[in-house]
Enzyme design. Structure first.
Site, PDB file in Angstrom:
ATOM      1  N   HIS A 189       0.845  -1.190   0.000  1.00 52.18           N
ATOM      2  CA  HIS A 189       0.000   0.000   0.000  1.00 52.18           C
ATOM      3  C   HIS A 189       0.882   1.241   0.000  1.00 52.18           C
ATOM      4  O   HIS A 189       2.063   1.195   0.360  1.00 52.18           O
ATOM      5  CB  HIS A 189      -0.902  -0.034   1.238  1.00 52.18           C
ATOM      6  CG  HIS A 189      -1.941   1.017   1.276  1.00 52.18           C
ATOM      7  ND1 HIS A 189      -1.754   2.229   1.914  1.00 52.18           N
ATOM      8  CD2 HIS A 189      -3.195   1.059   0.773  1.00 52.18           C
ATOM      9  CE1 HIS A 189      -2.843   2.965   1.797  1.00 52.18           C
ATOM     10  NE2 HIS A 189      -3.737   2.279   1.109  1.00 52.18           N
ATOM     11  N   THR A 191       1.091   3.592   1.980  1.00 52.74           N
ATOM     12  CA  THR A 191       1.601   3.993   3.287  1.00 52.74           C
ATOM     13  C   THR A 191       2.740   3.111   3.777  1.00 52.74           C
ATOM     14  O   THR A 191       3.258   3.338   4.875  1.00 52.74           O
ATOM     15  CB  THR A 191       0.478   3.949   4.338  1.00 52.74           C
ATOM     16  OG1 THR A 191      -0.101   2.649   4.354  1.00 52.74           O
ATOM     17  CG2 THR A 191      -0.593   4.980   4.043  1.00 52.74           C
ATOM     18  N   LYS A 192       3.155   2.120   2.999  1.00 50.39           N
ATOM     19  CA  LYS A 192       4.206   1.207   3.442  1.00 50.39           C
ATOM     20  C   LYS A 192       5.563   1.625   2.893  1.00 50.39           C
ATOM     21  O   LYS A 192       5.682   2.440   1.986  1.00 50.39           O
ATOM     22  CB  LYS A 192       3.864  -0.224   3.018  1.00 50.39           C
ATOM     23  CG  LYS A 192       2.560  -0.748   3.595  1.00 50.39           C
ATOM     24  CD  LYS A 192       2.583  -0.737   5.119  1.00 50.39           C
ATOM     25  CE  LYS A 192       1.349  -1.381   5.733  1.00 50.39           C
ATOM     26  NZ  LYS A 192       0.135  -0.566   5.579  1.00 50.39           N
ATOM     27  N   GLY A 193       6.623   1.001   3.435  1.00 52.69           N
ATOM     28  CA  GLY A 193       7.975   1.349   3.042  1.00 52.69           C
ATOM     29  C   GLY A 193       8.300   1.039   1.599  1.00 52.69           C
ATOM     30  O   GLY A 193       9.143   1.693   0.980  1.00 52.69           O
TER      31      GLY A 193
END
Length: 376
Positions: A189, A191-193
């Site tokens: 997603h 919002t992930k690294g």
């Protein structure tokens, strides 16, 4: 002029110009989905990054979809033993994926040290004989002891799947290894690294198991258009794969930027008298900066102060799944650790390009120096 809110997370994916070169290749072969060339290339590059065999990575259309197909491939759709043991301290996708595979969630408590399930305690859980699935979680990308999960699976004879949504960094940096026994599911997603915009991946060094993952992600098809197992449509498109490939191209630069933000947080925290504990990478994913207050009352006061200064915070796991309206219908153990930790833990603003002065603002507010600096 409306004052700008300092968001808890501001994703920044590769610019369109960098993604466009990969999209041009999709236009050339006109193969946009159903595991096209860009998807295969992304999986191959991720496999090399994780130090695993080529079959060890299979992508999916979301992190939730990755969990779902991993469950179907490893445990199968729920039949006689329908109970799924899992932590309450997690995001809703963990339980939703189990539900969609026919399992009935039952929420258990976490270890105060790891914030994750305790495999030894779970082996002696009073309902372990009813369980057809165990869903462990890597909270905020903090991977649990995978070898201990393998031992739990062997001893309990219950399939274990690890929801490591934000675990990309720990695996890519070699701090954890891909298992041949327990599938590990990532979210990609925004919002992930690591991100494909929206997407996910199953990491599992198990060729037959990954063949079932691929089959489950394609309606249960295998060599024909006839469903031969429980399945869904969980395939990653080449458009999302293009984002992921461009993201990998810029990974080194992104790592340096994340490290600089983490260092700035640490330096500012060292100069402040914080009424609690700051959790940062590499202990957790660089996609998070977490503050653990000594009590729910202190946490509420600090969040109110930050909100009043237009600094956004977030209780990423809320109060735990067991108290959320939809999941209250399911069983739960006593949850003293979850009930203590959840209301004291909240997310602070984080981004790979977060300016140092903003970090100073946030920690000054937490240290109750905001008024002196003119922030509140």
């Amino acid at each position: 002029m409306t004052p700008e809110i300092l968001r808890v997370f501001r994703p920044r994916l590769p610019p369109a110009t960098e993604v466009a070169a990969y999209l041009a290749r999709a236009d050339e072969d006109r193969h946009y989905t159903n595991r096209g060339t860009l998807v295969l290339e992304l999986e191959a590059r991720l496999a090399r990054l994780f130090g695993v065999n080529r079959h060890g990575v299979r992508t999916a259309s979301s992190g939730t979809a990755a969990l779902e197909v991993a469950i179907l491939a490893h445990a199968g759709r729920a039949e006689e033993r329908r109970l799924a043991l899992m932590p309450s301290f997690t995001f809703a996708a963990t339980a939703i994926a189990a539900e969609r595979c026919g399992y009935i969630p039952h929420f258990v408590d976490i270890s105060p040290e790891t914030w994750a399930l305790d495999p030894d305690a779970l082996l002696h859980h009073p309902r372990i004989e009813e369980a057809g699935l165990i869903l462990s979680v890597a909270p905020f990308g903090r991977l649990p002891d995978v070898a201990a999960l393998e031992r739990l699976q062997a001893a309990a004879r219950v399939p274990v799947v690890l929801d490591a949504a934000a675990g990309f960094g720990a695996l890519a940096d070699g701090r954890a290894q891909v298992s041949g026994a327990v599938p590990i599911c990532l979210s990609c997603h925004a919002t992930k690294g690591f991100s494909t915009g929206e997407g996910g991946a199953v990491l599992w060094d198990n060729a037959p198991g990954q063949a079932r993952v691929e089959q489950a992600a394609n309606f249960g098809f295998l060599g024909s258009r006839q469903a031969q197992m429980a399945g869904t449509n969980a395939k990653l498109s080449k458009y999302h794969a293009a984002v992921g490939l461009a993201m990998l191209d810029g990974r080194t630069e992104r790592q340096r930027a994340n490290a600089a933000v983490t260092a700035a947080y640490r330096e500012a925290a060292g100069a402040a008298e914080l009424p609690g504990c700051l959790h940062l990478a590499p202990d957790i994913s660089p996609a998070y900066a977490l503050f653990e207050a000594p009590s729910p009352a202190v946490a509420a006061r600090l969040q109110a102060r930050l909100t009043g200064a237009l600094v956004e915070t977030r209780a990423w796991y809320e109060a735990g799944l067991a108290v959320q309206p939809w999941f209250q219908r399911y069983g739960a153990d006593r949850l003293p650790v979850t009930d203590s930790l959840a209301p004291r833990l909240f997310g602070l603003p984080i981004a790979h390009d977060l300016p140092e002065e903003k970090i100073g603002l946030v920690l000054d507010l937490i240290a109750e120096r905001g008024a002196e600096r003119g922030y509140a």
